[in-house]
Design an enzyme around this catalytic site. Structure first.
Site, mmCIF file in Angstrom:
data_model
loop_
_atom_site.group_PDB
_atom_site.id
_atom_site.type_symbol
_atom_site.label_atom_id
_atom_site.label_comp_id
_atom_site.label_asym_id
_atom_site.label_seq_id
_atom_site.Cartn_x
_atom_site.Cartn_y
_atom_site.Cartn_z
ATOM 1 N N TYR A 48 -43.075 -6.103 19.433
ATOM 2 C CA TYR A 48 -42.373 -4.892 18.823
ATOM 3 C C TYR A 48 -43.731 -4.360 18.618
ATOM 4 C CZ TYR A 48 -37.472 -6.475 19.650
ATOM 5 O OH TYR A 48 -36.249 -6.907 21.170
ATOM 6 N N PRO A 202 -26.411 -1.993 21.947
ATOM 7 C CA PRO A 202 -24.592 -2.403 22.141
ATOM 8 C C PRO A 202 -24.360 -0.617 21.682
ATOM 9 C CG PRO A 202 -25.848 -2.248 19.355
ATOM 10 C CD PRO A 202 -26.533 -2.271 20.231
ATOM 11 N N LEU A 203 -24.555 0.205 21.295
ATOM 12 C CA LEU A 203 -23.495 1.542 21.850
ATOM 13 C C LEU A 203 -24.377 2.406 23.377
ATOM 14 C CD1 LEU A 203 -24.635 3.118 18.237
ATOM 15 C CD2 LEU A 203 -22.383 2.322 19.071
ATOM 16 N N GLY A 204 -25.642 1.503 23.615
ATOM 17 C CA GLY A 204 -25.312 1.765 25.595
ATOM 18 C C GLY A 204 -26.013 3.155 24.921
ATOM 19 N N VAL A 206 -23.806 6.677 25.042
ATOM 20 C CA VAL A 206 -22.448 6.841 24.824
ATOM 21 C C VAL A 206 -23.527 8.473 24.012
ATOM 22 C CG1 VAL A 206 -20.796 7.123 23.465
ATOM 23 C CG2 VAL A 206 -21.282 5.425 24.629
ATOM 24 N N PHE A 207 -24.358 7.857 23.411
ATOM 25 C CA PHE A 207 -25.160 9.298 22.297
ATOM 26 C C PHE A 207 -26.929 9.865 22.579
ATOM 27 C CE2 PHE A 207 -22.642 6.408 19.860
ATOM 28 C CZ PHE A 207 -21.614 7.695 19.241
ATOM 29 N N GLU A 209 -27.377 10.241 26.063
ATOM 30 C CA GLU A 209 -27.265 10.814 27.412
ATOM 31 C C GLU A 209 -25.877 11.576 27.504
ATOM 32 O OE1 GLU A 209 -27.311 7.767 30.931
ATOM 33 O OE2 GLU A 209 -29.315 7.136 30.695
#
Length: 288
Positions: A48, A202-204, A206-207, A209
């Site tokens: 990282y 974990p939120l993929g 969704v916010f 694309e």
């Protein structure tokens, strides 16, 4: 016996130069904020920030004066990046000596005596299970790691290593928009062998694309927000937490309001039909 982690883990990938580039005081504040909101486990990887974020976090952790026993540190090794090291090509390295050196380097950067969990970052076709097991055994005997697992490994790749040394975690991609792990046998295998999944991203998407899939999900989530009185991100984490594999989401947000809301997902019980509704909208069709 698995190391006890917080129900939701703070992901540090974006804390350093790869994204937010937080300074020492900002990281110190964020560490405190996470702990105050019951997020006591922190997920790292040596790569990282092109091998810089662990050291930045370690400096902030030392400044924070937080009791090391109050928190859990996870890190990963095995990816040899071109940036930050004199490598000609990105590759993987799981030689015994390299694993040991990598852990010792992470400990120095994080300014700690031990990792609560060490993960192999990605599987390599050239990995030798016996060498990995020897490294893990030595590191455990010396108290430099407490627990061990893998990341992004298939069931068969995990079994190859598990035949030689105990594996308690596998960090994989899993979210409402990327749910293959619960369909391809990965979670089934983990449940059979008492391996806890961790979920990165974990939120993929969704916010992130604007496609048919995310538009369907956002429309449904807007309705569920009215029903449950929780935010969309909390609902998406609750969707993950409902899976019987006992998935631990790794949340990479540095947004204060979102961090304060993360733990609320553990208190939210989605109705079964709502859980299936989220999956249905993600797929774009009814379950078979």
């Amino acid at each position: 016996m698995q190391t006890k982690l917080s129900p939701i883990v703070a992901g540090t990938m974006n804390w350093g130069v790869w994204d937010k580039n937080l300074n020492t005081s900002e990281m110190d504040h964020l560490i405190h904020l996470c702990v105050e909101n019951k997020i006591t486990s922190f997920d790292h990887a040596d790569i990282y920030g092109d091998y810089t974020t662990e050291a930045a976090f370690g400096k902030a952790l030392a400044q924070s004066t937080i009791d090391r026993k109050q928190i859990q540190l996870i890190s990963k090794c095995g990816i040899q990046h071109v940036k930050g090291r004199p490598n000609k090509i990105k590759h993987y390295d799981y030689a015994k000596d390299y694993i040991i050196w990598s852990v010792e380097n992470s400990l120095k950067n994080l300014q700690t005596d031990y990792l609560d969990v060490l993960l192999l970052h990605r599987p390599s076709p050239l990995m030798i299970a016996d060498e990995i097991a020897e490294a893990v055994t030595k590191l455990k005997q010396e108290g430099k790691i407490i627990d061990f697992g893998v990341s992004n490994f298939t069931a068969s790749q995990t079994e190859l290593i598990r035949q030689k040394t105990a594996i308690n975690y596998n960090q994989v991609q899993f979210s409402a928009t990327h749910h293959e792990a619960m369909l391809d046998g990965s979670f089934d295998y983990m449940q059979v062998h008492n391996i806890r999944p961790m979920s990165w991203n974990p939120l993929g998407t969704v916010f992130r694309e604007d496609i048919e899939q995310t538009r369907r999900l956002k429309k449904l989530l807007a309705e569920l927000v009215q029903k449950y009185h929780f935010g969309s991100d909390t609902l998406l984490l609750a969707w993950i937490l409902k899976h019987p594999a006992q998935v631990i989401p790794v949340a990479g947000t540095v947004n204060i309001a979102r961090i304060q809301a993360l733990y609320k997902a553990t208190e939210l019980q989605l109705d079964q039909e709502d859980w299936f509704a989220i999956w249905t909208e993600s797929m774009g069709n009814k379950v078979p």
